[in-house]
Enzyme design. Structure first.
Site, PDB file in Angstrom:
ATOM      1  N   SER A 246       0.866  -1.190   0.000  1.00 59.27           N
ATOM      2  CA  SER A 246       0.000   0.000   0.000  1.00 59.27           C
ATOM      3  C   SER A 246       0.896   1.232   0.000  1.00 59.27           C
ATOM      4  O   SER A 246       2.093   1.129   0.323  1.00 59.27           O
ATOM      5  CB  SER A 246      -0.848  -0.017   1.284  1.00 59.27           C
ATOM      6  OG  SER A 246      -1.461   1.243   1.512  1.00 59.27           O
TER       7      SER A 246
ATOM      8  N   TYR B 225      -1.966  -1.034  10.383  1.00 54.60           N
ATOM      9  CA  TYR B 225      -1.924  -1.176   8.917  1.00 54.60           C
ATOM     10  C   TYR B 225      -0.583  -0.649   8.388  1.00 54.60           C
ATOM     11  O   TYR B 225       0.076  -1.308   7.575  1.00 54.60           O
ATOM     12  CB  TYR B 225      -3.092  -0.400   8.316  1.00 54.60           C
ATOM     13  CG  TYR B 225      -3.356  -0.655   6.848  1.00 54.60           C
ATOM     14  CD1 TYR B 225      -4.122  -1.747   6.437  1.00 54.60           C
ATOM     15  CD2 TYR B 225      -2.858   0.203   5.868  1.00 54.60           C
ATOM     16  CE1 TYR B 225      -4.392  -1.964   5.088  1.00 54.60           C
ATOM     17  CE2 TYR B 225      -3.126  -0.012   4.527  1.00 54.60           C
ATOM     18  CZ  TYR B 225      -3.888  -1.094   4.138  1.00 54.60           C
ATOM     19  OH  TYR B 225      -4.146  -1.303   2.792  1.00 54.60           O
TER      20      TYR B 225
HETATM   21  P1  NAD Z   1     -11.405  -6.176  -0.058  1.00 54.89           P
HETATM   22  O1  NAD Z   1     -11.897  -6.040   1.325  1.00 54.89           O
HETATM   23  O2  NAD Z   1     -12.254  -5.765  -1.204  1.00 54.89           O
HETATM   24  O3  NAD Z   1     -10.919  -7.674  -0.342  1.00 54.89           O
HETATM   25  C1  NAD Z   1     -10.137  -8.353   0.593  1.00 54.89           C
HETATM   26  C2  NAD Z   1     -10.098  -9.812   0.238  1.00 54.89           C
HETATM   27  O4  NAD Z   1      -9.368 -10.494   1.267  1.00 54.89           O
HETATM   28  C3  NAD Z   1     -11.479 -10.475   0.169  1.00 54.89           C
HETATM   29  O5  NAD Z   1     -11.465 -11.474  -0.834  1.00 54.89           O
HETATM   30  C4  NAD Z   1     -11.606 -11.131   1.554  1.00 54.89           C
HETATM   31  O6  NAD Z   1     -12.486 -12.249   1.575  1.00 54.89           O
HETATM   32  C5  NAD Z   1     -10.159 -11.555   1.768  1.00 54.89           C
HETATM   33  N1  NAD Z   1      -9.815 -11.805   3.158  1.00 54.89           N
HETATM   34  C6  NAD Z   1      -9.980 -11.003   4.230  1.00 54.89           C
HETATM   35  N2  NAD Z   1      -9.547 -11.620   5.343  1.00 54.89           N
HETATM   36  C7  NAD Z   1      -9.088 -12.841   4.957  1.00 54.89           C
HETATM   37  C8  NAD Z   1      -8.536 -13.958   5.647  1.00 54.89           C
HETATM   38  N3  NAD Z   1      -8.350 -13.953   6.969  1.00 54.89           N
HETATM   39  N4  NAD Z   1      -8.192 -15.051   4.918  1.00 54.89           N
HETATM   40  C9  NAD Z   1      -8.386 -15.094   3.578  1.00 54.89           C
HETATM   41  N5  NAD Z   1      -8.910 -14.069   2.877  1.00 54.89           N
HETATM   42  C10 NAD Z   1      -9.262 -12.970   3.572  1.00 54.89           C
HETATM   43  O7  NAD Z   1     -10.034  -5.354  -0.063  1.00 54.89           O
HETATM   44  P2  NAD Z   1      -9.155  -4.773  -1.255  1.00 54.89           P
HETATM   45  O8  NAD Z   1      -9.282  -3.286  -1.233  1.00 54.89           O
HETATM   46  O9  NAD Z   1      -9.347  -5.503  -2.505  1.00 54.89           O
HETATM   47  O10 NAD Z   1      -7.704  -5.072  -0.658  1.00 54.89           O
HETATM   48  C11 NAD Z   1      -6.824  -6.045  -1.161  1.00 54.89           C
HETATM   49  C12 NAD Z   1      -5.425  -5.678  -0.714  1.00 54.89           C
HETATM   50  O11 NAD Z   1      -5.073  -4.403  -1.240  1.00 54.89           O
HETATM   51  C13 NAD Z   1      -5.262  -5.579   0.809  1.00 54.89           C
HETATM   52  O12 NAD Z   1      -4.046  -6.164   1.199  1.00 54.89           O
HETATM   53  C14 NAD Z   1      -5.254  -4.086   1.046  1.00 54.89           C
HETATM   54  O13 NAD Z   1      -4.548  -3.742   2.201  1.00 54.89           O
HETATM   55  C15 NAD Z   1      -4.572  -3.592  -0.205  1.00 54.89           C
HETATM   56  N6  NAD Z   1      -4.832  -2.178  -0.516  1.00 54.89           N
HETATM   57  C16 NAD Z   1      -6.100  -1.722  -0.700  1.00 54.89           C
HETATM   58  C17 NAD Z   1      -6.273  -0.366  -0.971  1.00 54.89           C
HETATM   59  C18 NAD Z   1      -7.650   0.248  -1.183  1.00 54.89           C
HETATM   60  O14 NAD Z   1      -7.747   1.480  -1.245  1.00 54.89           O
HETATM   61  N7  NAD Z   1      -8.701  -0.535  -1.332  1.00 54.89           N
HETATM   62  C19 NAD Z   1      -5.172   0.494  -1.063  1.00 54.89           C
HETATM   63  C20 NAD Z   1      -3.909  -0.032  -0.876  1.00 54.89           C
HETATM   64  C21 NAD Z   1      -3.743  -1.374  -0.609  1.00 54.89           C
END
Ligand code: NAD
Length: 260
Positions: free
Chosen positions: A142, A155
């Site tokens: 991130s 985080y």
């Molecule tokens: P999201 O909440 O849409 O998806 C998260 C996914 O992880 C889902 O499929 C969920 O079922 C799964 N998950 C959660 N806990 C779990 C567990 N214990 N075991 C297995 N699967 C699990 O989130 P996203 O925005 O798609 O985020 C994905 C990644 O991107 C994360 O690591 C997040 O930190 C990172 N990220 C997101 C953003 C943003 O703005 N959305 C920005 C930077 C980084």
């Protein structure tokens, strides 16, 4: 480009992970989906990947907060689809609170899912990658793996740790056909940031669309969300021959956030 390769994408039942899985499948990789959700919906996603891209897709419901299940996910990919050539550590959660009020249990969960998961999966997958002389490790970190924001102690700490792990693994794997990189997105409109937008709308008494614009204006100079497809495209590039010598990097995709 990826025909004959197997990609394991953690947390790929939605959001960024699903887009990465579909981008890799689009180039012929067999896919292991993982994450939580409705059984029927997950089956629809899995079958959709097989149908749309003529690849094999499996779903493994391993919990990434548990080291044994994270390692088990890699082993299951190897036993059902043959190998784990591409490992995308994407599953992640968020919780915001000032450190003095940060729930200990949320700290532990964020550390387990956003950081330790990757130790366990990489540890399990890398011997096979070394044996085959080819592997791609893509860790979804991130902007918060590069800079901090208030109320995100766990985080920020976990994502900085993930960037460090990415670099350490890159050095160990250098010259063996295995690369290790981190993708560092800015704001992406997925369920993960939904709560932050809802809180903002409620606190300021503004409509959802204004809360989104407000969130972007605060940090992301482009004032546009990064899309999940753009992150899928970057992950795919890291798996291409053009990226053979890109390793140990933290690749920003953040509309200019970290240029400030
Ligand atoms: P999201 O909440 O849409 O998806 C998260 C996914 O992880 C889902 O499929 C969920 O079922 C799964 N998950 C959660 N806990 C779990 C567990 N214990 N075991 C297995 N699967 C699990 O989130 P996203 O925005 O798609 O985020 C994905 C990644 O991107 C994360 O690591 C997040 O930190 C990172 N990220 C997101 C953003 C943003 O703005 N959305 C920005 C930077 C980084």
């Amino acid at each position: 480009m990826l025909k004959g390769k197997v990609a394991v994408v953690t947390g790929s039942t939605g959001g960024i992970g699903l887009a990465i899985a579909r981008a890799l499948a689009g180039q012929g990789a067999d896919i292991v989906l993982n994450g939580f959700g409705e059984v029927l919906e997950i089956e629809r996603l899995r079958a959709g990947i097989e149908r749309d891209f003529s690849v094999r897709a499996r779903y493994v419901p391993a919990d990434m907060s548990r080291g044994d299940e994270a390692a088990g996910l890699v082993r299951e990919a190897e036993s059902t689809l043959g190998t784990c050539d591409i490992l995308v550590n994407n599953a992640g959660i968020q919780h915001t609170a000032p450190i003095e009020a940060f729930p200990v249990e949320r700290w532990d969960a964020i550390m387990a899912i956003n950081l330790s998961q990757s130790f366990h999966t990489v540890r399990a997958a890398i011997p096979g990658m070394y044996r085959r002389g080819w592997g791609r490790i893509v860790n979804i970190a991130s902007v918060h793996g590069r800079v901090a924001s208030v109320n995100k102690a766990a985080y920020v700490a976990a994502k900085h740790g993930l960037v460090g792990l990415t670099k350490a693994v890159a050095l160990e794997a250098a010259g063996r056909g295995v690369t290790s990189n981190a993708i560092c997105p800015g704001w992406v409109l997925t369920p993960l940031i939904r709560k932050q937008i809802d809180i903002r709308a409620q606190e300021r008494g503004i409509p959802d669309v204004e809360a989104q614009a407000d969130l972007l204006a605060e940090k992301q100079p482009s004032k546009q969300f990064v899309t999940v497809e753009q992150i899928g495209g970057l992950a795919l590039f890291l798996c291409s021959p053009a990226a053979d010598q890109i390793t140990g990097q933290e690749l920003g995709i953040d509309g200019g956030w970290t240029a400030q």
